[in-house]
Enzyme design. Sequence first.
Site, PDB file in Angstrom:
ATOM      1  NE  ARG A 122     -18.956   4.215   6.084  1.00 12.79           N
ATOM      2  CZ  ARG A 122     -19.186   4.381   7.139  1.00 12.79           C
ATOM      3  NH1 ARG A 122     -20.602   4.399   7.533  1.00 12.79           N
ATOM      4  NH2 ARG A 122     -18.576   4.640   8.049  1.00 12.79           N
ATOM      5  N   GLY A 123     -15.923   4.291   2.996  1.00  8.85           N
ATOM      6  CA  GLY A 123     -15.049   6.090   3.525  1.00  8.85           C
ATOM      7  C   GLY A 123     -15.321   6.462   5.000  1.00  8.85           C
TER       8      GLY A 123
ATOM      9  CD  GLN B 259      -7.642  -0.851   8.979  1.00  6.75           C
ATOM     10  OE1 GLN B 259      -6.319  -0.553   8.424  1.00  6.75           O
ATOM     11  NE2 GLN B 259      -8.578  -0.391   8.660  1.00  6.75           N
TER      12      GLN B 259
ATOM     13  CB  ALA C  48      -9.142  10.691   5.567  1.00  3.92           C
TER      14      ALA C  48
ATOM     15  CB  THR D  46      -4.185   5.568   0.715  1.00 13.56           C
ATOM     16  OG1 THR D  46      -3.496   7.016   0.846  1.00 13.56           O
ATOM     17  CG2 THR D  46      -4.084   3.790   1.400  1.00 13.56           C
TER      18      THR D  46
ATOM     19  CE  LYS E 123     -17.044  -4.727   2.143  1.00 10.24           C
ATOM     20  NZ  LYS E 123     -16.630  -4.033   3.249  1.00 10.24           N
TER      21      LYS E 123
ATOM     22  CD  GLU F 260      -2.834   1.097   2.570  1.00 11.75           C
ATOM     23  OE1 GLU F 260      -3.460   0.458   2.069  1.00 11.75           O
ATOM     24  OE2 GLU F 260      -2.078   2.344   3.424  1.00 11.75           O
TER      25      GLU F 260
HETATM   26  P1  FAD Z   1     -19.106  -0.381   3.948  1.00 18.86           P
HETATM   27  O1  FAD Z   1     -18.863  -2.001   3.781  1.00 18.86           O
HETATM   28  O2  FAD Z   1     -20.400   0.501   3.863  1.00 18.86           O
HETATM   29  O3  FAD Z   1     -19.635  -1.029   5.373  1.00 18.86           O
HETATM   30  C1  FAD Z   1     -19.552  -0.097   6.814  1.00 18.86           C
HETATM   31  C2  FAD Z   1     -20.252  -0.325   7.771  1.00 18.86           C
HETATM   32  O4  FAD Z   1     -21.728  -0.513   6.834  1.00 18.86           O
HETATM   33  C3  FAD Z   1     -20.259  -1.676   7.956  1.00 18.86           C
HETATM   34  O5  FAD Z   1     -20.564  -1.806   9.815  1.00 18.86           O
HETATM   35  C4  FAD Z   1     -21.008  -2.485   8.066  1.00 18.86           C
HETATM   36  O6  FAD Z   1     -20.510  -4.105   8.608  1.00 18.86           O
HETATM   37  C5  FAD Z   1     -22.087  -2.138   7.782  1.00 18.86           C
HETATM   38  N1  FAD Z   1     -22.914  -2.625   6.413  1.00 18.86           N
HETATM   39  C6  FAD Z   1     -21.958  -2.847   5.139  1.00 18.86           C
HETATM   40  N2  FAD Z   1     -22.559  -3.183   4.356  1.00 18.86           N
HETATM   41  C7  FAD Z   1     -23.757  -2.624   4.630  1.00 18.86           C
HETATM   42  C8  FAD Z   1     -25.183  -2.660   4.070  1.00 18.86           C
HETATM   43  N3  FAD Z   1     -25.235  -3.169   2.897  1.00 18.86           N
HETATM   44  N4  FAD Z   1     -26.252  -2.518   4.954  1.00 18.86           N
HETATM   45  C9  FAD Z   1     -25.966  -2.091   6.355  1.00 18.86           C
HETATM   46  N5  FAD Z   1     -25.283  -2.752   6.946  1.00 18.86           N
HETATM   47  C10 FAD Z   1     -23.538  -2.508   5.651  1.00 18.86           C
HETATM   48  N6  FAD Z   1     -10.188   5.253   3.785  1.00 18.86           N
HETATM   49  C11 FAD Z   1     -10.389   5.897   3.618  1.00 18.86           C
HETATM   50  O7  FAD Z   1     -10.744   7.396   3.221  1.00 18.86           O
HETATM   51  N7  FAD Z   1      -9.136   6.597   2.064  1.00 18.86           N
HETATM   52  C12 FAD Z   1      -8.843   4.440   1.859  1.00 18.86           C
HETATM   53  O8  FAD Z   1      -7.999   4.483   1.166  1.00 18.86           O
HETATM   54  C13 FAD Z   1      -8.654   3.713   3.142  1.00 18.86           C
HETATM   55  N8  FAD Z   1      -8.471   2.693   2.506  1.00 18.86           N
HETATM   56  C14 FAD Z   1      -8.805   1.439   3.031  1.00 18.86           C
HETATM   57  C15 FAD Z   1      -8.012  -0.190   3.083  1.00 18.86           C
HETATM   58  C16 FAD Z   1      -8.529  -0.867   3.600  1.00 18.86           C
HETATM   59  C17 FAD Z   1      -7.713  -1.977   3.390  1.00 18.86           C
HETATM   60  C18 FAD Z   1      -9.178  -0.898   5.166  1.00 18.86           C
HETATM   61  C19 FAD Z   1      -9.368  -2.702   5.757  1.00 18.86           C
HETATM   62  C20 FAD Z   1      -9.916   0.082   5.308  1.00 18.86           C
HETATM   63  C21 FAD Z   1      -9.600   1.727   4.287  1.00 18.86           C
HETATM   64  N9  FAD Z   1     -10.141   2.617   4.082  1.00 18.86           N
HETATM   65  C22 FAD Z   1      -9.796   3.507   3.912  1.00 18.86           C
HETATM   66  C23 FAD Z   1     -10.886   2.497   5.744  1.00 18.86           C
HETATM   67  C24 FAD Z   1     -12.606   2.960   5.332  1.00 18.86           C
HETATM   68  O9  FAD Z   1     -13.082   4.109   4.599  1.00 18.86           O
HETATM   69  C25 FAD Z   1     -13.461   2.041   6.141  1.00 18.86           C
HETATM   70  O10 FAD Z   1     -13.276   1.796   7.217  1.00 18.86           O
HETATM   71  C26 FAD Z   1     -14.855   2.806   6.697  1.00 18.86           C
HETATM   72  O11 FAD Z   1     -15.385   3.105   8.143  1.00 18.86           O
HETATM   73  C27 FAD Z   1     -16.199   1.940   6.128  1.00 18.86           C
HETATM   74  O12 FAD Z   1     -15.505   1.181   4.896  1.00 18.86           O
HETATM   75  P2  FAD Z   1     -16.209  -0.476   3.718  1.00 18.86           P
HETATM   76  O13 FAD Z   1     -16.059  -0.048   2.762  1.00 18.86           O
HETATM   77  O14 FAD Z   1     -15.925  -1.037   4.635  1.00 18.86           O
HETATM   78  O15 FAD Z   1     -17.274   0.291   4.253  1.00 18.86           O
END
Ligand code: FAD
Length: 313
Positions: A127-128, A199, A71, A68, A188, A37
């Site tokens: 999602r972010g 993570q 944020a 990345t 997803k 990364e």
């Molecule tokens: P989601 O998958 O939408 O999940 C968020 C929450 O909602 C979780 O509790 C999940 O269980 C729940 N959920 C998911 N889908 C649904 C649904 N259909 N209905 C109801 N609930 C649901 N952030 C940045 O800003 N920039 C980056 O470059 C970045 N890179 C990352 C790389 C990695 C490998 C990881 C693990 C995280 C990264 N993040 C980054 C952080 C990430 O954006 C945050 O952790 C964010 O809070 C969650 O993103 P997500 O895509 O998992 O969201």
Amino acid sequence: MSGALDAGARPGPPGPAAPAVPLGDVLRAARRRFSVELSPPHDEAGAARQWEAVRRLERLRPVFASVTYGAGGGDQDGTVELAGRLRDGTGVRPLAHLTAVGQPADALREVLRRLRAAGVGDVLALRGDPHGDPRAPWRPHPGGLQHADQLVRLARAEGAVSVGVAAFPLGHPESPDLDSDTRHLAGKLRAGADFAIAQLCFDVEEFLRLRDRLARTAPDLAGVPVLPGLLPVTSPRVLEVTRRLTGDHEPSWLQRRLAPLLDDRGAFREEGLEVALEAGQRLLAEGEQVLHLYSLNSSGAVERLVGELGLAG
Ligand code: FAD
């Protein structure tokens, strides 16, 4: 879609072609490799240091380098530029992170098209977190997306070659329990993602439990790669970063190993590398084939791990 966006999407001269084989397939076939990364640099000095690191990492042939996304959704230019630069100037395959923060769906489509025009067809759909306070309640942008599964679908509709998603060994902080967290991860993947990146976590057991939970919850997804994330804790500053990323979940055994070394930079670094090495060895022994290494834009610790674990391509 707005007229302005239509205008931006008009075909220009053909750019570099994105790789044709989806990363999910590449990862499934990979044996003892790594991915890395990177983050868009903040200034020119950072960019120069990063490029030196990229040149060194390139020799080790990572499966891909993920880039990345700022944020709060604020750094799309940096992500598009760095991913495009990797594509044009190295043999490293870029994977661009993209978040749904602060943008309507049309703007996300536009970023996807800019990436595609730069020859970048691989996206990590996220999602972010809310801008300003990442722990504040999530509110989607009006006209934007609620969850990452929607961004997976949008990226697929825009013709992405590969789409990855985030996984959380300890569960996402907003998840009420691990079962719902795992169901949403499966959702997803079923929405069209072909792999996930976990993570970072300190306890390998946490990652292995995530792997088991997903296998139990979604047997139909057997074989979909979920990459374990590993960050070598090479300094107290890096320890701070990892605390933030893991929601202050720092196991007591790690504290016992690192706390006595806080005033000895060299010994701290060695112990931090040793911890990461032990985790990497365990993951490989458990059958993992590709480790995702968080570089923090420097190459030294990654080179050392790749060398000692035999992960160069
Ligand atoms: P989601 O998958 O939408 O999940 C968020 C929450 O909602 C979780 O509790 C999940 O269980 C729940 N959920 C998911 N889908 C649904 C649904 N259909 N209905 C109801 N609930 C649901 N952030 C940045 O800003 N920039 C980056 O470059 C970045 N890179 C990352 C790389 C990695 C490998 C990881 C693990 C995280 C990264 N993040 C980054 C952080 C990430 O954006 C945050 O952790 C964010 O809070 C969650 O993103 P997500 O895509 O998992 O969201």
